[in-house]
Design a protein around this motif. Structure first.
Motif, PDB file in Angstrom:
ATOM      1  N   ARG A 292       8.831 -15.662  10.691  1.00  0.00           N
ATOM      2  CA  ARG A 292       7.945 -14.667  11.330  1.00  0.00           C
ATOM      3  C   ARG A 292       7.308 -13.673  10.356  1.00  0.00           C
ATOM      4  N   ASN A 293       6.958 -14.133   9.200  1.00  0.00           N
ATOM      5  CA  ASN A 293       6.307 -13.265   8.197  1.00  0.00           C
ATOM      6  C   ASN A 293       7.145 -12.056   7.790  1.00  0.00           C
ATOM      7  N   VAL A 294       8.470 -12.156   7.949  1.00  0.00           N
ATOM      8  CA  VAL A 294       9.367 -11.094   7.489  1.00  0.00           C
ATOM      9  C   VAL A 294       9.628 -11.322   6.005  1.00  0.00           C
ATOM     10  N   SER A 295       9.284 -10.345   5.187  1.00  0.00           N
ATOM     11  CA  SER A 295       9.284 -10.551   3.733  1.00  0.00           C
ATOM     12  C   SER A 295      10.646 -10.940   3.181  1.00  0.00           C
ATOM     13  N   THR A 296      11.716 -10.337   3.686  1.00  0.00           N
ATOM     14  CA  THR A 296      13.049 -10.657   3.153  1.00  0.00           C
ATOM     15  C   THR A 296      13.374 -12.135   3.378  1.00  0.00           C
ATOM     16  N   ARG A 297      13.065 -12.626   4.563  1.00  0.00           N
ATOM     17  CA  ARG A 297      13.334 -14.035   4.870  1.00  0.00           C
ATOM     18  C   ARG A 297      12.438 -14.948   4.042  1.00  0.00           C
TER      19      ARG A 297
ATOM     20  N   LYS B 118       0.819  -1.211   0.000  1.00  0.00           N
ATOM     21  CA  LYS B 118       0.000   0.000   0.000  1.00  0.00           C
ATOM     22  C   LYS B 118       0.853   1.262   0.000  1.00  0.00           C
ATOM     23  N   ILE B 119       2.153   1.082   0.288  1.00  0.00           N
ATOM     24  CA  ILE B 119       3.107   2.192   0.324  1.00  0.00           C
ATOM     25  C   ILE B 119       4.291   1.818  -0.560  1.00  0.00           C
ATOM     26  N   ASP B 120       4.775   2.748  -1.377  1.00  0.00           N
ATOM     27  CA  ASP B 120       5.940   2.475  -2.222  1.00  0.00           C
ATOM     28  C   ASP B 120       7.035   1.823  -1.390  1.00  0.00           C
ATOM     29  N   SER B 121       7.533   0.685  -1.856  1.00  0.00           N
ATOM     30  CA  SER B 121       8.516  -0.087  -1.093  1.00  0.00           C
ATOM     31  C   SER B 121       9.749  -0.356  -1.939  1.00  0.00           C
ATOM     32  N   VAL B 122      10.920   0.018  -1.417  1.00  0.00           N
ATOM     33  CA  VAL B 122      12.194  -0.192  -2.107  1.00  0.00           C
ATOM     34  C   VAL B 122      12.858  -1.415  -1.496  1.00  0.00           C
ATOM     35  N   VAL B 123      13.042  -2.447  -2.304  1.00  0.00           N
ATOM     36  CA  VAL B 123      13.567  -3.721  -1.817  1.00  0.00           C
ATOM     37  C   VAL B 123      14.665  -4.226  -2.752  1.00  0.00           C
ATOM     38  N   THR B 124      15.372  -5.259  -2.299  1.00  0.00           N
ATOM     39  CA  THR B 124      16.324  -5.922  -3.189  1.00  0.00           C
ATOM     40  C   THR B 124      15.636  -7.117  -3.848  1.00  0.00           C
ATOM     41  N   ASP B 125      16.270  -7.638  -4.870  1.00  0.00           N
ATOM     42  CA  ASP B 125      15.714  -8.751  -5.639  1.00  0.00           C
ATOM     43  C   ASP B 125      15.944 -10.043  -4.866  1.00  0.00           C
ATOM     44  N   ASN B 126      15.119 -10.315  -3.891  1.00  0.00           N
ATOM     45  CA  ASN B 126      15.342 -11.437  -2.976  1.00  0.00           C
ATOM     46  C   ASN B 126      15.078 -12.795  -3.622  1.00  0.00           C
ATOM     47  N   TYR B 127      13.912 -12.954  -4.214  1.00  0.00           N
ATOM     48  CA  TYR B 127      13.508 -14.255  -4.749  1.00  0.00           C
ATOM     49  C   TYR B 127      14.401 -14.711  -5.907  1.00  0.00           C
ATOM     50  N   ASN B 128      14.502 -13.884  -6.936  1.00  0.00           N
ATOM     51  CA  ASN B 128      15.252 -14.285  -8.132  1.00  0.00           C
ATOM     52  C   ASN B 128      16.739 -14.467  -7.848  1.00  0.00           C
ATOM     53  N   ALA B 129      17.281 -13.601  -6.986  1.00  0.00           N
ATOM     54  CA  ALA B 129      18.714 -13.684  -6.693  1.00  0.00           C
ATOM     55  C   ALA B 129      19.064 -15.008  -6.025  1.00  0.00           C
ATOM     56  N   VAL B 130      18.259 -15.423  -5.060  1.00  0.00           N
ATOM     57  CA  VAL B 130      18.535 -16.688  -4.361  1.00  0.00           C
ATOM     58  C   VAL B 130      18.283 -17.875  -5.288  1.00  0.00           C
TER      59      VAL B 130
ATOM     60  N   TYR C 184      13.729 -17.514   1.104  1.00  0.00           N
ATOM     61  CA  TYR C 184      13.433 -18.937   1.269  1.00  0.00           C
ATOM     62  C   TYR C 184      12.611 -19.456   0.087  1.00  0.00           C
ATOM     63  N   ARG C 185      11.698 -18.646  -0.393  1.00  0.00           N
ATOM     64  CA  ARG C 185      10.898 -19.031  -1.564  1.00  0.00           C
ATOM     65  C   ARG C 185      11.790 -19.239  -2.779  1.00  0.00           C
ATOM     66  N   GLY C 186      12.822 -18.383  -2.933  1.00  0.00           N
ATOM     67  CA  GLY C 186      13.766 -18.548  -4.030  1.00  0.00           C
ATOM     68  C   GLY C 186      14.561 -19.835  -3.904  1.00  0.00           C
ATOM     69  N   PHE C 187      14.928 -20.184  -2.660  1.00  0.00           N
ATOM     70  CA  PHE C 187      15.644 -21.443  -2.398  1.00  0.00           C
ATOM     71  C   PHE C 187      14.777 -22.637  -2.791  1.00  0.00           C
TER      72      PHE C 187
END
Length: 335
Positions: free
Chosen positions: A190-195, A153-165, A199-202
């Motif tokens: 714990r529902n932390v998106s980066t983790r 709901k708010i602009d979010s700046v993130v790294t490419d977590n899924y594809n990179a892993v 993990y989803r990429g793994f």
């Protein structure tokens, strides 16, 4: 007679306070010639003398950005903050900084304090991106960084977590590691998106459907059970050697300590890789192969995204975006 305010001029001219502020600051390109003339006449007729402080507060644009981070002791956070300070300095903005110390209650207090200081906008590195406090914030004046909510709901700046892993673990498989001998090590998810995304990429790379290859580091600091898990995994390996991927540099340290306690060495006994590229990972021998995230650029991108919204009304009220900052894989011979 009471002194007129910028809000009074806006009401009399039937325009927004932001339009009055743009006129007073010479930003005429953001209004029609008709509006410009109406404001000029209104200011002359009322003998209005603007206050620079009032002008900034009336538009909630006093060139101050409030920042709340999850944990200042995290090396990732300090680099992000460097990017934020650097970008703000170049754009003429001041930074007000708060630290939540990984406490969601403190995070709520920090956000409320920043709002009461009437900062122009907020950059939030959230403890919990689903915290109800964020529903009170406007996307027009807020940017999230690193962690994201399930529904953005708010602009979010993130790294490419899924594809990179996914790509990194795929490279480990090309190096001879089989799915059954690859493991993902993390703090509790714990529902932390980066983790979750890493993990989803793994799981996408290995094709493993259940969580039998997910190993947690106890964030209380007790590594005894973790060490015993690592030993059991290596003892029952199915092929040449086991490969471990850690979700960040701090988790990697726990793995290295466990290997030292068990007298295992990489890449001879096990292969290792990690998300995050800390300075020491390239100095030790052999270096740790990893996914390098541009933490400094995360901060810069967050500032540029926020300032663009604050200074250009055309960018407001759009659907919130997920802005991914690219990563790169660094190979150093650790697997």
């Amino acid at each position: 007679m009471e002194k007129l305010t910028i809000k009074d001029i806006a009401r009399l001219a039937n325009v927004s306070t932001a339009t009055v502020s743009n006129y007073l600051n010479g930003n005429y390109s953001r209004m029609s010639e008709k509006t410009r003339k109406r404001l000029k006449d209104m200011i002359r007729e009322t003998n209005y003398v603007p206050s620079s402080v009032a002008r900034g507060l009336a538009t909630n644009h006093n060139k101050t950005i409030g920042v709340s981070v999850t944990d200042i002791t995290n090396p990732f956070t300090s680099t992000v903050l460097s990017g934020i300070y650097d970008a703000c300095g170049k754009l003429g903005y001041t930074v007000v900084f708060t630290n939540a110390s990984s406490d969601s209650t403190r995070e709520i207090d920090n956000v409320n304090k920043l709002k009461h200081q009437e900062v122009s906008g907020l950059i939030i590195d959230p403890v919990d991106a689903e915290n109800a406090i964020f529903k009170t914030l406007s996307n027009d004046s807020t940017v999230m960084i690193d962690r994201q909510a399930a529904a953005v709901k708010i602009d979010s700046v993130v790294t490419d977590n899924y594809n990179a892993v996914n790509k990194f673990v795929g490279n480990m498989k090309k190096g001879g590691y089989i799915d059954e001998d690859l493991y993902f090590i993390s703090w509790p998810l714990r529902n932390v998106s980066t983790r979750l995304e890493r993990y989803r990429g793994f799981k996408a790379a290995t094709g493993i459907k259940d969580d039998s290859h997910l190993i947690f580091v106890d964030d209380s600091g007790d590594d005894q059970y973790f060490i015993s898990q690592i030993k059991q995994i290596i003892d029952r390996k199915r092929s040449g050697k086991v490969g471990f991927f850690t979700m960040n540099g701090r988790v990697l340290l726990h793995l290295l300590k466990a290997m030292q306690a068990l007298n295992y060495r990489y890449p001879d006994d096990v292969g290792i890789g990690s998300y995050e590229d800390l300075d020491w990972m390239g100095i030790i021998q052999p270096g740790i192969s990893c996914i390098h995230q541009d933490s400094f650029n995360l901060g810069v991108t967050a500032v540029n995204t926020l300032v663009r919204k604050l200074e250009d009304e055309k960018t407001k009220h759009f659907v919130a975006q997920l802005i991914e900052v690219p990563t790169m894989i660094k190979m150093r011979g650790s697997y």
